[in-house]
Design a protein around this motif. Structure first.
Motif, PDB file in Angstrom:
ATOM      1  N   LEU A   6       2.855  -2.009  -4.516  1.00  9.94           N
ATOM      2  CA  LEU A   6       2.578  -2.438  -3.153  1.00  9.94           C
ATOM      3  C   LEU A   6       1.088  -2.285  -2.884  1.00  9.94           C
ATOM      4  O   LEU A   6       0.431  -1.413  -3.449  1.00  9.94           O
ATOM      5  N   SER A   7       0.570  -3.118  -2.008  1.00  6.37           N
ATOM      6  CA  SER A   7      -0.816  -2.947  -1.594  1.00  6.37           C
ATOM      7  C   SER A   7      -0.881  -3.073  -0.082  1.00  6.37           C
ATOM      8  O   SER A   7      -0.011  -3.663   0.550  1.00  6.37           O
ATOM      9  N   GLY A   8      -1.904  -2.466   0.469  1.00  5.19           N
ATOM     10  CA  GLY A   8      -2.080  -2.479   1.909  1.00  5.19           C
ATOM     11  C   GLY A   8      -2.211  -1.079   2.452  1.00  5.19           C
ATOM     12  O   GLY A   8      -2.657  -0.159   1.765  1.00  5.19           O
ATOM     13  N   LEU A  27       4.437   2.206  -6.445  1.00  5.45           N
ATOM     14  CA  LEU A  27       2.994   2.402  -6.406  1.00  5.45           C
ATOM     15  C   LEU A  27       2.442   1.807  -5.126  1.00  5.45           C
ATOM     16  O   LEU A  27       2.829   0.698  -4.751  1.00  5.45           O
ATOM     17  N   VAL A  28       1.560   2.527  -4.469  1.00  6.49           N
ATOM     18  CA  VAL A  28       0.861   2.009  -3.298  1.00  6.49           C
ATOM     19  C   VAL A  28      -0.622   2.053  -3.613  1.00  6.49           C
ATOM     20  O   VAL A  28      -1.184   3.132  -3.830  1.00  6.49           O
ATOM     21  N   ASN A  29      -1.236   0.890  -3.688  1.00  5.98           N
ATOM     22  CA  ASN A  29      -2.645   0.773  -4.051  1.00  5.98           C
ATOM     23  C   ASN A  29      -2.930   1.523  -5.354  1.00  5.98           C
ATOM     24  O   ASN A  29      -3.951   2.191  -5.503  1.00  5.98           O
ATOM     25  N   GLY A  30      -1.997   1.439  -6.285  1.00  5.53           N
ATOM     26  CA  GLY A  30      -2.154   2.046  -7.597  1.00  5.53           C
ATOM     27  C   GLY A  30      -1.723   3.491  -7.712  1.00  5.53           C
ATOM     28  O   GLY A  30      -1.719   4.050  -8.805  1.00  5.53           O
ATOM     29  N   ILE A  39       2.502  10.219  -2.665  1.00  5.26           N
ATOM     30  CA  ILE A  39       1.075  10.297  -2.956  1.00  5.26           C
ATOM     31  C   ILE A  39       0.594  11.741  -3.004  1.00  5.26           C
ATOM     32  O   ILE A  39      -0.211  12.100  -3.841  1.00  5.26           O
ATOM     33  N   GLY A  40       1.091  12.595  -2.136  1.00  2.00           N
ATOM     34  CA  GLY A  40       0.651  13.983  -2.100  1.00  2.00           C
ATOM     35  C   GLY A  40       0.894  14.727  -3.395  1.00  2.00           C
ATOM     36  O   GLY A  40       0.249  15.721  -3.670  1.00  2.00           O
ATOM     37  N   GLU A  41       1.830  14.250  -4.222  1.00  2.00           N
ATOM     38  CA  GLU A  41       2.141  14.908  -5.489  1.00  2.00           C
ATOM     39  C   GLU A  41       1.492  14.206  -6.675  1.00  2.00           C
ATOM     40  O   GLU A  41       1.736  14.557  -7.811  1.00  2.00           O
TER      41      GLU A  41
END
Length: 102
Positions: A48-50, A83-86, A91-93
């Motif tokens: 995903l991106s954004g 994945l969000v923006n790679g 994300i915190g982990e």
């Protein structure tokens, strides 16, 4: 792969408002779109991106669970990586380089 992509796109387009059954869309405040979907040997990777905008304690885990459950509803998907923006969710982990991205 196309059906999986369409299902994730449908999830991302749902409003945040609470539904009559009490469920909410944890991704409702985000501005994400599907950049890519791959499916290899039962493992889906959804890129995903954004902008990911999650509020509240546990919001990111809830959003991750929504996306993974959307993918795993299909019998050909045994595991899903988001994945969000790679950066992999949550994300915190994912390490400091991803944890500091917005």
């Amino acid at each position: 792969k196309r059906v999986l992509r369409a299902a994730v796109e449908a999830l991302l387009s749902l409003p945040k408002d609470k539904r009559a059954d009490g469920l909410i869309n944890a991704l409702g405040d985000s501005q994400l779109h599907v950049a890519d979907v791959t499916l290899v040997a039962g493992k889906a990777t959804i890129a995903l991106s954004g902008r990911l905008n999650i509020a509240g304690v546990g919001g990111e885990a809830y959003a991750t669970a929504q996306l993974q459950a959307t993918a795993r509803q299909f019998p050909t998907v045994k595991q899903a990586t988001i994945l969000v923006n790679g950066c992999p969710l949550p994300i915190g982990e994912s390490g400091s380089s991803c944890a500091n991205r917005s």
